[in-house]
Design an enzyme around this catalytic site. Structure first.
Site, PDB file in Angstrom:
ATOM      1  N   LEU A 178      11.180 -20.447  -2.730  1.00 56.91           N
ATOM      2  CA  LEU A 178      10.085 -19.577  -2.280  1.00 56.91           C
ATOM      3  C   LEU A 178       8.820 -19.805  -3.096  1.00 56.91           C
ATOM      4  O   LEU A 178       8.872 -19.883  -4.323  1.00 56.91           O
ATOM      5  CB  LEU A 178      10.522 -18.114  -2.435  1.00 56.91           C
ATOM      6  CG  LEU A 178       9.456 -17.052  -2.139  1.00 56.91           C
ATOM      7  CD1 LEU A 178       9.270 -16.867  -0.639  1.00 56.91           C
ATOM      8  CD2 LEU A 178       9.824 -15.708  -2.772  1.00 56.91           C
ATOM      9  N   ARG A 206      -5.192  -1.625   8.960  1.00 61.83           N
ATOM     10  CA  ARG A 206      -6.347  -2.500   8.694  1.00 61.83           C
ATOM     11  C   ARG A 206      -5.921  -3.629   7.768  1.00 61.83           C
ATOM     12  O   ARG A 206      -4.863  -3.571   7.133  1.00 61.83           O
ATOM     13  CB  ARG A 206      -7.508  -1.698   8.096  1.00 61.83           C
ATOM     14  CG  ARG A 206      -7.131  -0.891   6.865  1.00 61.83           C
ATOM     15  CD  ARG A 206      -8.329  -0.141   6.278  1.00 61.83           C
ATOM     16  NE  ARG A 206      -7.870   0.741   5.212  1.00 61.83           N
ATOM     17  CZ  ARG A 206      -7.650   2.045   5.349  1.00 61.83           C
ATOM     18  NH1 ARG A 206      -7.846   2.631   6.514  1.00 61.83           N
ATOM     19  NH2 ARG A 206      -7.208   2.770   4.329  1.00 61.83           N
ATOM     20  N   LEU A 207      -6.784  -4.660   7.675  1.00 64.92           N
ATOM     21  CA  LEU A 207      -6.452  -5.826   6.850  1.00 64.92           C
ATOM     22  C   LEU A 207      -7.098  -5.780   5.465  1.00 64.92           C
ATOM     23  O   LEU A 207      -6.672  -6.499   4.564  1.00 64.92           O
ATOM     24  CB  LEU A 207      -6.854  -7.120   7.567  1.00 64.92           C
ATOM     25  CG  LEU A 207      -5.950  -7.486   8.752  1.00 64.92           C
ATOM     26  CD1 LEU A 207      -6.486  -8.722   9.461  1.00 64.92           C
ATOM     27  CD2 LEU A 207      -4.520  -7.742   8.293  1.00 64.92           C
ATOM     28  N   TRP A 257     -11.558  -2.814  -8.304  1.00 66.03           N
ATOM     29  CA  TRP A 257     -12.279  -2.530  -9.556  1.00 66.03           C
ATOM     30  C   TRP A 257     -12.988  -1.194  -9.489  1.00 66.03           C
ATOM     31  O   TRP A 257     -13.389  -0.650 -10.520  1.00 66.03           O
ATOM     32  CB  TRP A 257     -13.309  -3.626  -9.853  1.00 66.03           C
ATOM     33  CG  TRP A 257     -12.703  -4.957 -10.178  1.00 66.03           C
ATOM     34  CD1 TRP A 257     -12.684  -6.045  -9.367  1.00 66.03           C
ATOM     35  CD2 TRP A 257     -12.056  -5.357 -11.406  1.00 66.03           C
ATOM     36  NE1 TRP A 257     -12.048  -7.092 -10.001  1.00 66.03           N
ATOM     37  CE2 TRP A 257     -11.661  -6.696 -11.257  1.00 66.03           C
ATOM     38  CE3 TRP A 257     -11.767  -4.696 -12.598  1.00 66.03           C
ATOM     39  CZ2 TRP A 257     -10.992  -7.406 -12.257  1.00 66.03           C
ATOM     40  CZ3 TRP A 257     -11.098  -5.398 -13.598  1.00 66.03           C
ATOM     41  CH2 TRP A 257     -10.719  -6.732 -13.417  1.00 66.03           C
ATOM     42  N   ASP A 263       0.821  -1.212   0.000  1.00 62.25           N
ATOM     43  CA  ASP A 263       0.000   0.000   0.000  1.00 62.25           C
ATOM     44  C   ASP A 263       0.855   1.262   0.000  1.00 62.25           C
ATOM     45  O   ASP A 263       1.939   1.290   0.575  1.00 62.25           O
ATOM     46  CB  ASP A 263      -0.904  -0.023   1.248  1.00 62.25           C
ATOM     47  CG  ASP A 263      -2.065   0.936   1.111  1.00 62.25           C
ATOM     48  OD1 ASP A 263      -2.328   1.400  -0.018  1.00 62.25           O
ATOM     49  OD2 ASP A 263      -2.703   1.226   2.133  1.00 62.25           O
ATOM     50  N   GLU A 285       1.012 -12.453  13.210  1.00 59.94           N
ATOM     51  CA  GLU A 285       1.525 -11.224  13.810  1.00 59.94           C
ATOM     52  C   GLU A 285       1.421 -10.136  12.745  1.00 59.94           C
ATOM     53  O   GLU A 285       1.695 -10.386  11.573  1.00 59.94           O
ATOM     54  CB  GLU A 285       2.989 -11.400  14.238  1.00 59.94           C
ATOM     55  CG  GLU A 285       3.178 -12.423  15.340  1.00 59.94           C
ATOM     56  CD  GLU A 285       2.496 -12.006  16.637  1.00 59.94           C
ATOM     57  OE1 GLU A 285       2.439 -10.800  16.930  1.00 59.94           O
ATOM     58  OE2 GLU A 285       1.997 -12.910  17.346  1.00 59.94           O
ATOM     59  N   ARG A 343      -0.028   8.748 -10.377  1.00 56.47           N
ATOM     60  CA  ARG A 343      -0.171   7.546  -9.533  1.00 56.47           C
ATOM     61  C   ARG A 343       0.510   6.334 -10.150  1.00 56.47           C
ATOM     62  O   ARG A 343       1.115   5.512  -9.450  1.00 56.47           O
ATOM     63  CB  ARG A 343      -1.663   7.229  -9.313  1.00 56.47           C
ATOM     64  CG  ARG A 343      -2.390   8.202  -8.400  1.00 56.47           C
ATOM     65  CD  ARG A 343      -3.856   7.792  -8.240  1.00 56.47           C
ATOM     66  NE  ARG A 343      -3.972   6.470  -7.640  1.00 56.47           N
ATOM     67  CZ  ARG A 343      -3.941   6.233  -6.327  1.00 56.47           C
ATOM     68  NH1 ARG A 343      -3.818   7.232  -5.469  1.00 56.47           N
ATOM     69  NH2 ARG A 343      -4.055   5.000  -5.869  1.00 56.47           N
ATOM     70  N   HIS A 379       2.990   3.206  -8.884  1.00 58.14           N
ATOM     71  CA  HIS A 379       2.802   1.765  -9.066  1.00 58.14           C
ATOM     72  C   HIS A 379       4.032   1.140  -9.726  1.00 58.14           C
ATOM     73  O   HIS A 379       4.436   0.025  -9.386  1.00 58.14           O
ATOM     74  CB  HIS A 379       1.552   1.490  -9.917  1.00 58.14           C
ATOM     75  CG  HIS A 379       0.266   1.852  -9.228  1.00 58.14           C
ATOM     76  ND1 HIS A 379       0.010   1.528  -7.916  1.00 58.14           N
ATOM     77  CD2 HIS A 379      -0.830   2.528  -9.660  1.00 58.14           C
ATOM     78  CE1 HIS A 379      -1.192   1.972  -7.577  1.00 58.14           C
ATOM     79  NE2 HIS A 379      -1.718   2.594  -8.611  1.00 58.14           N
ATOM     80  N   ASN A 381       1.430   3.345  -2.925  1.00 59.83           N
ATOM     81  CA  ASN A 381       2.039   3.767  -4.200  1.00 59.83           C
ATOM     82  C   ASN A 381       1.506   5.129  -4.646  1.00 59.83           C
ATOM     83  O   ASN A 381       2.265   5.978  -5.112  1.00 59.83           O
ATOM     84  CB  ASN A 381       1.724   2.761  -5.314  1.00 59.83           C
ATOM     85  CG  ASN A 381       2.381   1.419  -5.096  1.00 59.83           C
ATOM     86  OD1 ASN A 381       3.242   1.277  -4.243  1.00 59.83           O
ATOM     87  ND2 ASN A 381       1.960   0.426  -5.868  1.00 59.83           N
TER      88      ASN A 381
HETATM   89  C1  IPE Z   1      -0.886   0.231  -4.213  1.00 55.20           C
HETATM   90  O1  IPE Z   1      -1.029   1.420  -3.524  1.00 55.20           O
HETATM   91  C2  IPE Z   1      -2.010  -0.739  -4.057  1.00 55.20           C
HETATM   92  C3  IPE Z   1      -2.538  -1.281  -5.335  1.00 55.20           C
HETATM   93  C4  IPE Z   1      -3.827  -1.463  -5.536  1.00 55.20           C
HETATM   94  C5  IPE Z   1      -1.626  -1.672  -6.405  1.00 55.20           C
HETATM   95  P1  IPE Z   1      -2.298   2.358  -3.587  1.00 55.20           P
HETATM   96  O2  IPE Z   1      -2.697   2.580  -5.005  1.00 55.20           O
HETATM   97  O3  IPE Z   1      -3.353   1.830  -2.688  1.00 55.20           O
HETATM   98  O4  IPE Z   1      -1.714   3.717  -3.020  1.00 55.20           O
HETATM   99  P2  IPE Z   1      -2.451   4.784  -2.093  1.00 55.20           P
HETATM  100  O5  IPE Z   1      -3.109   4.039  -0.968  1.00 55.20           O
HETATM  101  O6  IPE Z   1      -3.435   5.503  -2.956  1.00 55.20           O
HETATM  102  O7  IPE Z   1      -1.340   5.665  -1.619  1.00 55.20           O
HETATM  103 MG    MG Z   2      -4.055   2.202  -0.838  1.00 55.32          MG
END
Ligand code: IPE
Ligand code: MG
Length: 232
Positions: free
Chosen positions: A113, A176-177, A51, A2, A189, A15, A19, A4
């Site tokens: 991996l 959050r998850l 989406w 999260d 954890e 944006r 990414h 990007n």
């Molecule tokens: C990457 O970050 C998550 C993806 C869906 C690829 P975000 O696009 O959620 O970035 P923020 O949260 O807007 O900063």
């Molecule tokens: Mg995000």
């Protein structure tokens, strides 16, 4: 992965540039996990809820995914990485789905991996699919209610055969998850990293692992019980 978008916005960049930098960071983190001997790494690349984003961001993300897979396919082989996907691939465009399916097949024999990419994934959706599959089996007389336990239920989840996560890292300061592996993370954890994903270097990974190592995992037991060796 999260942050990007915010990473890019804070630099007055589009944006998608965030990414792109995030995708580069993923390569470094996969490499670091191989070097550390970690068995399984699951990355949340695109959620079932993503989406809702603008169409141009979604198509940009998919193009980036296809490019990164093509550019680093040989690395999977070289580093003995087995690729797997969780999530509904059927809804993905052919130019993403087909090379992914090829890469999953080609890397199936690798023993290092396991890299799990969560793509069009949502834990609630996954749970409902499992319930539907089990109800179907019950209707066909192949499953009794009394046979349903966590082990048999987990066999119907997309993560079948994968270990539960020991550690979940959420970047960008969010706590959050977001519909990620909700059932599998029952005893995970959770480490919250304040940096945005493009800044999540392997040093950041090492910090998260050091924090994980300090945690006492009790799985419902008391601290005293953990100190007493089990009676033979
Ligand atoms: C990457 O970050 C998550 C993806 C869906 C690829 P975000 O696009 O959620 O970035 P923020 O949260 O807007 O900063
Ligand atoms: Mg995000």
């Amino acid at each position: 992965m999260d942050g990007n978008g915010r990473w890019a916005a804070s630099r007055s960049l589009p944006r998608l540039e965030g990414h792109r930098r995030g995708a580069e960071r993923l390569i470094e983190i996969v490499d670091a996990c191989v070097d550390l001997g970690i068995s399984t790494l699951t990355v949340f690349a695109f959620s079932a809820e993503n989406w809702k984003r603008p169409a141009d961001e979604i198509s940009g993300l998919f193009k980036l995914g296809e490019w990164i897979l093509r550019a680093h396919l040989s690395r999977l082989e070289r580093r003995n990485v087995k690729l797997r996907v969780i999530g509904d691939l059927k809804a993905m465009p052919d130019f993403v789905r087909l090379p992914l399916q090829d890469a999953i097949l080609a890397s199936a024999k690798n023993t290092g991996l396991t890299l799990v990419v969560a793509l069009n994934y949502g834990a609630r959706q996954e749970t409902l699919q499992a319930v539907q599959a089990m109800v179907q089996k019950a209707a066909e007389g192949k499953l009794n209610a009394a046979e349903i336990n966590w082990a048999s239920f987990a066999e119907h989840l997309e993560t079948k055969g994968l270990p539960d996560p020991d550690l979940i890292i959420r970047t960008s300061g969010e706590h959050r998850l977001s519909n990620f592996l909700l059932l599998q993370s029952a005893y995970a954890e959770i480490v919250f990293a304040s940096v945005h994903w493009p800044d999540f270097t392997k040093e950041q990974l090492h910090l998260a692992l050091a924090e994980y190592a300090k945690r006492e995992r009790r799985f419902g037991q008391t601290p005293e019980q953990l100190q007493t060796p089990p009676t033979p």
